[in-house]
Design an enzyme around this catalytic site. Structure first.
Site, PDB file in Angstrom:
ATOM      1  N   HIS A  10      18.402 -43.616   6.408  1.00  0.00           N
ATOM      2  CA  HIS A  10      18.545 -42.194   5.607  1.00  0.00           C
ATOM      3  C   HIS A  10      18.976 -42.533   4.198  1.00  0.00           C
ATOM      4  O   HIS A  10      20.187 -43.220   4.030  1.00  0.00           O
ATOM      5  CB  HIS A  10      19.484 -41.233   6.443  1.00  0.00           C
ATOM      6  CG  HIS A  10      19.131 -39.885   6.165  1.00  0.00           C
ATOM      7  ND1 HIS A  10      19.725 -39.078   4.945  1.00  0.00           N
ATOM      8  CD2 HIS A  10      18.190 -38.981   6.747  1.00  0.00           C
ATOM      9  CE1 HIS A  10      19.305 -38.003   4.741  1.00  0.00           C
ATOM     10  NE2 HIS A  10      18.425 -37.799   5.810  1.00  0.00           N
TER      11      HIS A  10
ATOM     12  N   HIS B 201       8.305 -37.222   4.187  1.00  0.00           N
ATOM     13  CA  HIS B 201       9.185 -36.273   4.165  1.00  0.00           C
ATOM     14  C   HIS B 201       9.250 -35.587   5.791  1.00  0.00           C
ATOM     15  O   HIS B 201       9.954 -36.198   6.720  1.00  0.00           O
ATOM     16  CB  HIS B 201       8.782 -35.220   3.298  1.00  0.00           C
ATOM     17  CG  HIS B 201       9.931 -34.190   3.098  1.00  0.00           C
ATOM     18  ND1 HIS B 201      11.015 -34.194   3.936  1.00  0.00           N
ATOM     19  CD2 HIS B 201       9.796 -32.895   2.550  1.00  0.00           C
ATOM     20  CE1 HIS B 201      11.848 -32.862   3.718  1.00  0.00           C
ATOM     21  NE2 HIS B 201      10.971 -32.322   2.916  1.00  0.00           N
TER      22      HIS B 201
ATOM     23  N   ASP C 122      14.611 -37.559  13.033  1.00  0.00           N
ATOM     24  CA  ASP C 122      13.360 -37.979  13.365  1.00  0.00           C
ATOM     25  C   ASP C 122      13.076 -38.873  14.705  1.00  0.00           C
ATOM     26  O   ASP C 122      12.201 -38.835  15.503  1.00  0.00           O
ATOM     27  CB  ASP C 122      12.305 -38.511  12.353  1.00  0.00           C
ATOM     28  CG  ASP C 122      12.539 -37.408  11.030  1.00  0.00           C
ATOM     29  OD1 ASP C 122      12.149 -36.287  11.578  1.00  0.00           O
ATOM     30  OD2 ASP C 122      12.592 -37.840  10.171  1.00  0.00           O
TER      31      ASP C 122
HETATM   32  C1  LIG Z   1      14.849 -43.054   4.694  1.00  0.00           C
HETATM   33  C2  LIG Z   1      14.555 -44.477   3.901  1.00  0.00           C
HETATM   34  C3  LIG Z   1      13.661 -44.192   2.897  1.00  0.00           C
HETATM   35  C4  LIG Z   1      16.051 -44.652   3.328  1.00  0.00           C
HETATM   36  O1  LIG Z   1      15.936 -45.793   2.547  1.00  0.00           O
HETATM   37  P1  LIG Z   1      16.718 -46.574   1.544  1.00  0.00           P
HETATM   38  O2  LIG Z   1      17.942 -45.364   0.877  1.00  0.00           O
HETATM   39  O3  LIG Z   1      16.212 -47.169   0.583  1.00  0.00           O
HETATM   40  O4  LIG Z   1      17.439 -47.496   2.614  1.00  0.00           O
HETATM   41  P2  LIG Z   1      18.820 -48.505   2.545  1.00  0.00           P
HETATM   42  O5  LIG Z   1      18.876 -48.835   0.827  1.00  0.00           O
HETATM   43  O6  LIG Z   1      19.744 -47.914   3.334  1.00  0.00           O
HETATM   44  O7  LIG Z   1      18.460 -49.667   3.144  1.00  0.00           O
HETATM   45  C5  LIG Z   1      19.228 -50.802   3.394  1.00  0.00           C
HETATM   46  C6  LIG Z   1      18.329 -52.127   3.958  1.00  0.00           C
HETATM   47  O8  LIG Z   1      17.959 -51.405   5.327  1.00  0.00           O
HETATM   48  C7  LIG Z   1      16.516 -51.743   5.201  1.00  0.00           C
HETATM   49  N1  LIG Z   1      16.184 -50.628   5.844  1.00  0.00           N
HETATM   50  C8  LIG Z   1      16.223 -49.148   5.896  1.00  0.00           C
HETATM   51  N2  LIG Z   1      15.460 -48.328   6.719  1.00  0.00           N
HETATM   52  C9  LIG Z   1      14.901 -49.267   7.580  1.00  0.00           C
HETATM   53  C10 LIG Z   1      14.151 -48.749   8.492  1.00  0.00           C
HETATM   54  N3  LIG Z   1      13.797 -47.710   8.910  1.00  0.00           N
HETATM   55  N4  LIG Z   1      13.642 -49.958   9.180  1.00  0.00           N
HETATM   56  C11 LIG Z   1      13.836 -51.441   8.668  1.00  0.00           C
HETATM   57  N5  LIG Z   1      14.582 -51.671   7.694  1.00  0.00           N
HETATM   58  C12 LIG Z   1      15.144 -50.523   6.971  1.00  0.00           C
HETATM   59  C13 LIG Z   1      15.940 -51.593   3.851  1.00  0.00           C
HETATM   60  O9  LIG Z   1      14.765 -52.148   3.598  1.00  0.00           O
HETATM   61  C14 LIG Z   1      17.065 -52.360   3.137  1.00  0.00           C
HETATM   62  O10 LIG Z   1      16.833 -53.625   3.451  1.00  0.00           O
HETATM   63  P3  LIG Z   1      17.235 -54.893   2.312  1.00  0.00           P
HETATM   64  O11 LIG Z   1      18.735 -54.689   2.376  1.00  0.00           O
HETATM   65  O12 LIG Z   1      16.688 -56.133   2.897  1.00  0.00           O
HETATM   66  O13 LIG Z   1      16.671 -54.499   1.125  1.00  0.00           O
HETATM   67  C15 LIG Z   1      14.449 -45.618   4.926  1.00  0.00           C
HETATM   68  O14 LIG Z   1      15.569 -45.626   5.719  1.00  0.00           O
HETATM   69  C16 LIG Z   1      13.225 -45.396   5.570  1.00  0.00           C
HETATM   70  O15 LIG Z   1      11.982 -45.835   5.077  1.00  0.00           O
HETATM   71  N6  LIG Z   1      13.089 -45.032   7.028  1.00  0.00           N
HETATM   72  C17 LIG Z   1      12.131 -44.852   7.874  1.00  0.00           C
HETATM   73  C18 LIG Z   1      11.544 -43.522   7.482  1.00  0.00           C
HETATM   74  C19 LIG Z   1      12.148 -42.510   8.192  1.00  0.00           C
HETATM   75  O16 LIG Z   1      12.612 -42.490   9.240  1.00  0.00           O
HETATM   76  N7  LIG Z   1      12.142 -41.187   7.300  1.00  0.00           N
HETATM   77  C20 LIG Z   1      13.032 -40.060   8.057  1.00  0.00           C
HETATM   78  C21 LIG Z   1      14.108 -39.967   6.887  1.00  0.00           C
HETATM   79  S1  LIG Z   1      15.087 -38.477   7.527  1.00  0.00           S
END
Ligand SMILES: CC(C)(COP(=O)(O)OP(=O)(O)OC[C@H]1O[C@@H](n2cnc3c(N)ncnc32)[C@H](O)[C@@H]1OP(=O)(O)O)[C@@H](O)C(=O)NCCC(=O)NCCS
Length: 383
Positions: free
Chosen positions: A264, A225, A318
């Site tokens: 996100h 978070h 972030d």
């Molecule tokens: C925020 C988060 C948990 C959202 O996850 P989510 O809703 O599951 O993401 P999506 O379903 O849109 O992802 C689509 C694809 O992109 C990939 N992806 C998403 N965020 C990614 C990232 N930061 N880096 C690399 N790959 C990413 C996913 O693994 C998924 O791949 P797939 O199609 O091979 O399964 C995720 O993007 C993440 O962990 N980001 C990094 C942490 C972060 O910055 N958090 C702050 C949020 S404000």
């Protein structure tokens, strides 16, 4: 045998579950809009102070001059704390994350407030205002304690300026105030995120505002978070230079590693907050003459969008906030307490809103264990 008298609907992590109604803020993940009480975040960030935005979140309208003056008077009526708490903060920052000190600090202040056993709306509001009034000094004191300095007390009435002054012991420039104030406004509220939900669960039991904020801080502390900007900055520092971005990011994606600061749950387009902070990160790079971090970030962004843009992966707030805070002189360990310095507005406003039509949060879990009855074996007979 599995229990059968259960509703079979189950949403992991409550994803997609609507748990409350609100008029405070709206995250439009498809069109990349963040709205506080009907106002676009871009306009508020450009033209408002943090106090005006907090007033808007709390009371539903922008304050006029006299509303704002009264509001600031209330916030500043009792805005400091004594040295005893500072000694506690020093102890708490010796070995653990500054968020532990913040959690302890808020709980300590709640313990000193004789009204904190009251749960009526007026008392909750006055506790929230009192706590918010102390927040800039509390987070600044944690900054001082963490960096091995003594606390500084300023009489400055502005939330942003007081925090910067008490953090660094000098008057901030107008540009620093503008940038930091904008970051506070951008983080003030963001839908039903984990910490906001935690504050609402606590207040729904008719607990007090200090407890609600303590619950929220406990939730914000986790890296899933509040901690992502600290990690995004670490990665950028590890990449070191724009020319390394393609190779390092490419290798990480091949190994299915997540690049912090991208993607996100709600936004599937460019996070509007990231767009604004990117502009300030660029200005700060010019201002400080240290542009390598920003150039590396821009290159990482290009690589990520070319590889994952079609999946809706773009920079989130972030990615650029860490660069902004670092350029202003903050240690990365302070990034999450700074997030709390802003998000307390959302926790407070949404907790108060929820109390107007309170219903105790009480979801159920799906029991997957034995329903028995299994024959009980006394301790002395167990193998
Ligand atoms: C925020 C988060 C948990 C959202 O996850 P989510 O809703 O599951 O993401 P999506 O379903 O849109 O992802 C689509 C694809 O992109 C990939 N992806 C998403 N965020 C990614 C990232 N930061 N880096 C690399 N790959 C990413 C996913 O693994 C998924 O791949 P797939 O199609 O091979 O399964 C995720 O993007 C993440 O962990 N980001 C990094 C942490 C972060 O910055 N958090 C702050 C949020 S404000």
């Amino acid at each position: 045998m599995i229990a059968s008298n259960q509703n079979t609907e189950f949403a992991r992590g409550l994803e997609g579950v609507v748990a409350a109604e609100t008029r405070i803020g709206f995250v439009d993940g498809i069109n990349g809009r963040l709205v506080y009480r009907g106002y676009n975040i871009e306009e508020l960030a450009e033209s408002s102070t943090f106090e005006e935005v907090t007033y808007l979140l709390l009371y539903g309208k922008l304050p006029n001059k006299s509303d704002l003056a009264n509001f600031k008077n209330k916030l500043n009526a009792d805005n400091h704390f004594d040295d005893k708490l500072f000694r506690v903060l020093q102890d708490c920052t010796k070995g653990s994350h500054p968020m532990s000190a913040l959690r302890t600090g808020v709980s300590y202040l709640g313990g000193l407030d004789k009204n904190s056993n009251k749960s009526d709306l007026a008392s909750q509001e006055s506790m929230g205002l009192k706590l918010m009034g102390k927040f800039p000094s509390l987070v600044a004191a944690i900054n001082r304690a963490y960096s091995g300095h003594e606390m500084i007390k300023s009489n400055e009435p502005d939330y942003t300026v007081r925090f910067l002054e008490e953090s660094f012991g000098k008057k901030p420039s107008e540009f620093e105030v503008k940038v930091f104030r904008t970051a506070l406004i951008l983080h003030a509220d963001h839908g039903m995120n984990a910490s906001t939900f935690a504050s609402m669960v606590a207040i729904s039991t008719l607990s007090d505002m200090y407890s609600a904020v303590t619950a929220a801080i406990s939730s914000l502390k986790g890296p899933l978070h509040g901690g992502a900007n600290e990690q995004a900055l670490e990665l950028l520092e590890r990449i070191g230079s724009a020319k390394n971005a393609d190779k390092i990011v490419g290798e990480m994606l091949e190994k299915k590693e997540k690049i912090m600061g991208f993607g996100h749950r709600v936004y599937k387009v460019y996070d509007p907050r990231a767009k604004i902070l990117k502009g300030y990160a660029k200005d700060l790079a010019k201002h400080t003459g240290k542009s390598e971090l920003f150039e590396t970030a821009e290159e990482v962004e290009k690589v990520m969008i070319s590889k994952l843009g079609t999946k809706g992966i773009f920079p989130n707030v972030d990615f650029y906030s860490g660069i902004v805070y670092k350029s202003l002189g903050f240690d990365p360990k302070l990034f999450t307490p700074i997030f709390a310095l802003s998000r307390i507005s959302g926790w407070f406003a949404r907790s108060l809103e929820y109390l107007h039509d309170n219903r105790l949060f009480r979801p159920r879990s799906m029991y997957k264990g034995e329903v028995g009855p299994i024959k009980y074996v006394p301790l002395e007979d167990r193998k």
